[in-house]
Design a protein around this motif. Structure first.
Motif: not given
Length: 401
Positions: A179, A184-185, A387-389
């Motif tokens: 991640l 994630t930002t 979506e990274p997650e």
């Protein structure tokens, strides 16, 4: 003499019998209609339609007119049917949560980048040989040299301090570090709405990456979010491109603006934005011709399209479509496109058909722009916002409970 009289009587009887027989046959035979001496006419005494006058001035016989039948009631034609459009438009799947629904498509990437790394990291006292295997796995997954070096260093430090004695520990550690590499930002939202004008999305890429299909799928994404869309078929060099784009648009009610084959693509893009403004559309998506990144003239033409469009409206998004199966070669393409136009995001197609999910990390490091869309299949709604997650969880599989 008696014989003579008998013969005469028989002859007379035979003659009378033959005459009666002929008369009887004549009565049974149907009589043919006699030809009229004058011209056949319809109402008003005019010659009947189809009647032909012969060379001698006579008129050919006229067949009896057919018995009129009651006319069948006319079917009611809707506006859509009259225009040739489907009466019912397709309803695209909602954009939210698509990546979660399509996580099974990442199974091939999971086998190497996810499960492969987990099996290596879950052992005790990792040797240098084990770490070399970790590094090789990351490189084969197209994470890239720089990304691999950073990821291996972070994993080494974490295992030294905390250890990774169980599979669950290894999964949590690897998830956090992946991640961090994916990011994630980053702002991954598509700028597809603007105040008092349509937002303009320009889609670029090399041949064969699936640009036109991606444009059609982007339109479906936008329509699913309640936006009105105009498509610009600025790929005027491939004969089927405009037809293909128009088919995508017609399924969801999007208008397609096209020009003559071989025409000026900048003019088509300009007209598409003009149409979008006139109709008050939310978004204009412009498909451009595929071009080799080594062709300077074609890359200059891409810059021209953007300049021409900007005379009417700013270009809000420039999305580069990359084929995930090409791996590191995609990075060479990306660099040249980034020099020709200011890229704002990347759409990675065919990510379901590769075991190299690390290309997401490599592309973002190379370009400094986020991956915003990923293609995970050939279905019309198999394009998902990144979506990274969800992506990392799909690579690693479900946690062991």
């Amino acid at each position: 003499m008696e014989y003579l009289y008998i013969i005469i009587v028989l002859a007379v009887v035979l003659v009378i019998g033959a005459g009666a027989l002929v008369a009887n046959v004549a009565r049974r035979r149907p009589r043919l209609p006699r030809a009229r001496s004058g011209a056949g006419t319809l109402t008003g005494g005019q010659p009947a339609e189809g009647e032909r006058e012969d060379a001698g001035g006579g008129v050919g016989t006229l067949e009896a007119p057919p018995v009129p039948r009651p006319a069948a009631p006319e079917a009611e034609v809707t506006v859509e049917e009259e225009a040739g459009a489907p009466s019912l438009l397709e309803v695209p799947a909602p954009a939210a949560g698509r990546l979660v629904r399509l996580r099974a498509r990442l199974a091939r990437s999971q086998s190497s980048l996810g499960r492969g790394l987990l099996s290596l990291l879950s052992g005790d006292d990792l040797s240098e040989e084990d770490w070399e295997d970790v590094e090789s796995t990351l490189l084969l997954a197209d994470v890239g040299v720089a990304g691999t070096s950073e990821l291996v260093a972070a994993l080494k430090e974490r295992t030294t301090v905390l250890g990774a004695r169980t599979f669950a520990d290894a999964r949590e550690m690897l998830r956090d570090e992946l991640l961090a590499q994916v990011g994630t930002t980053l702002d991954r939202s598509m700028r597809t709405a603007a105040d008092d004008r349509p937002a303009v999305v320009l889609v670029v890429g090399v041949n064969g990456t699936g640009k036109t299909t991606t444009c059609g799928k982007i339109a479906r994404l936008l329509v699913a979010d309640g936006r009105s869309v105009v498509l610009g078929a600025a790929d005027t060099f491939r004969a089927a491109a405009a037809d293909q784009l128009e088919t995508w648009g017609s399924r969801v009610g999007a208008v397609t603006v096209r020009g003559p084959e071989g025409g000026d693509p900048a003019s088509v893009a300009f007209d598409a934005v003009k149409r979008g403004i006139a109709e008050g559309a939310d978004t204009v998506v412009i498909d451009t011709a595929g071009r080799l990144h080594t062709k300077v003239g074609l890359m200059d033409e891409l810059s021209k399209i953007k300049r021409v469009v900007a005379k009417q409206s700013p270009v809000d998004e420039v999305i580069l479509v990359l084929d995930a199966t090409t791996g590191q070669n995609a990075l060479a393409q990306a660099r040249v496109f980034a020099e020709a136009v200011d890229l704002t995001g990347v759409a990675l197609t065919k990510l379901d058909g590769t075991a190299k999910g690390g290309i997401v990390i490599a592309v973002q490091r190379e370009l400094g722009v986020p991956v915003k869309l990923v293609g995970l299949g050939e279905g019309p709604d198999d394009l998902a916002p990144f979506e990274p997650e969800g992506f990392v969880d799909a690579l690693l599989g479900d946690p062991v409970r």
